[in-house]
Design an enzyme around this catalytic site. Structure first.
Site, PDB file in Angstrom:
ATOM      1  N   CYS A  87      15.753  14.875  52.090  1.00 36.38           N
ATOM      2  CA  CYS A  87      15.798  15.586  53.360  1.00 36.38           C
ATOM      3  C   CYS A  87      16.279  17.023  53.141  1.00 36.38           C
ATOM      4  O   CYS A  87      15.552  17.822  52.571  1.00 36.38           O
ATOM      5  CB  CYS A  87      16.667  14.821  54.365  1.00 36.38           C
ATOM      6  SG  CYS A  87      16.464  15.381  56.079  1.00 36.38           S
ATOM      7  N   HIS A 195      14.808   8.940  53.990  1.00 35.52           N
ATOM      8  CA  HIS A 195      16.124   8.668  53.404  1.00 35.52           C
ATOM      9  C   HIS A 195      16.186   7.313  52.694  1.00 35.52           C
ATOM     10  O   HIS A 195      16.534   6.300  53.324  1.00 35.52           O
ATOM     11  CB  HIS A 195      17.186   8.706  54.503  1.00 35.52           C
ATOM     12  CG  HIS A 195      17.481  10.079  55.007  1.00 35.52           C
ATOM     13  ND1 HIS A 195      18.554  10.827  54.563  1.00 35.52           N
ATOM     14  CD2 HIS A 195      16.839  10.846  55.909  1.00 35.52           C
ATOM     15  CE1 HIS A 195      18.569  11.993  55.185  1.00 35.52           C
ATOM     16  NE2 HIS A 195      17.529  12.035  56.009  1.00 35.52           N
ATOM     17  N   GLU A 197      18.431   6.315  50.710  1.00 33.07           N
ATOM     18  CA  GLU A 197      19.828   5.853  50.649  1.00 33.07           C
ATOM     19  C   GLU A 197      20.228   5.083  51.898  1.00 33.07           C
ATOM     20  O   GLU A 197      21.245   4.387  51.909  1.00 33.07           O
ATOM     21  CB  GLU A 197      20.776   7.043  50.405  1.00 33.07           C
ATOM     22  CG  GLU A 197      21.137   7.863  51.628  1.00 33.07           C
ATOM     23  CD  GLU A 197      20.053   8.833  52.069  1.00 33.07           C
ATOM     24  OE1 GLU A 197      20.371   9.728  52.886  1.00 33.07           O
ATOM     25  OE2 GLU A 197      18.889   8.721  51.621  1.00 33.07           O
TER      26      GLU A 197
END
Length: 224
Positions: A87, A195, A197
């Site tokens: 991002c 994302h 994560e």
């Protein structure tokens, strides 16, 4: 060998804690890196996480590229260290010249925050070797300036060299050629807007599909 992965925090970074947790879930040691650091503390790979570094003044990532830690990241990337930009991290890598193109305002000019389906388009990078080509991943997306843009010649080069890493199944932000993530020519540097994560455990995210990126990086480090 216990791989050590650095996670950078800039003023305005939001997702460093999540990135560090993903690193630990993959079995590596997470090392905190601060924007003013002048060394990388001997890490084997680096994650540049998401957020709003320096408040996104000027352009997203435009100030962060001048941070002392980024001087070290650029040098280490030149030596082949795996680097992942997520991002805002993707925006920073583009601003720093580590990846081509830029991230512009979303089509429709709205902030997008929802889970998206991605297709894996390259499994030869340091961050995607654990996936199968064509695999579909469910990963969160949250950005206002996530539309990938580049000249036609750059897009053709990325396509021709197999450097488009992820594509949107349903292009939510108007990215050119549905591109959600790309790599450097070496495949050691990857940037993407969604994302991974936030997709490491079904209990806390929409899936655990993002964890493969961190496992892939550990494979790359251990194979070096």
């Amino acid at each position: 060998m216990n791989a050590r992965v650095g996670v950078i925090t800039f003023p305005g970074t939001l997702d460093d804690v999540d990135a560090a947790r993903a690193v630990r879930l993959a079995g590596a040691e997470s090392v905190d890196l601060w924007h003013a650091d002048t060394d990388l503390k001997g890490v084997d790979a680096v994650v540049v996480p998401g957020g709003f570094s320096y408040g996104d003044y000027l352009r997203c990532g435009a100030i962060a590229k001048f941070a002392p830690v980024m001087t070290e990241v650029i040098a280490a990337a030149g030596r082949g260290m795996p680097v992942l930009g997520i991002c805002n991290g993707f925006q920073i890598l583009c601003e720093a010249g580590l990846l081509p193109g830029a991230l512009a305002r979303n089509a429709g000019l709205h902030f997008i925050c929802r889970d998206v389906w991605l297709t894996v388009d390259s499994v030869t990078t340091a961050w995607t070797s654990r996936y199968e080509w064509g695999a579909e991943l469910l990963v969160p997306l949250k950005s206002g300036e996530g539309r990938y843009v580049a000249s036609e010649s750059v897009l053709d080069e990325l396509e021709g060299e197999g450097r488009v890493v992820f594509r949107y199944a349903d292009n939510p932000n108007g990215s050119m050629r549905n591109i959600a993530g790309i790599s450097s020519a070496s495949g050691r540097i990857v940037g993407l807007m969604p994302h991974p994560e936030h997709a490491t455990e079904p209990l806390t995210g929409p899936s655990d599909d993002g964890l493969g990126m961190f496992y892939s990086a550990l494979d790359a480090v251990l194979a070096a």
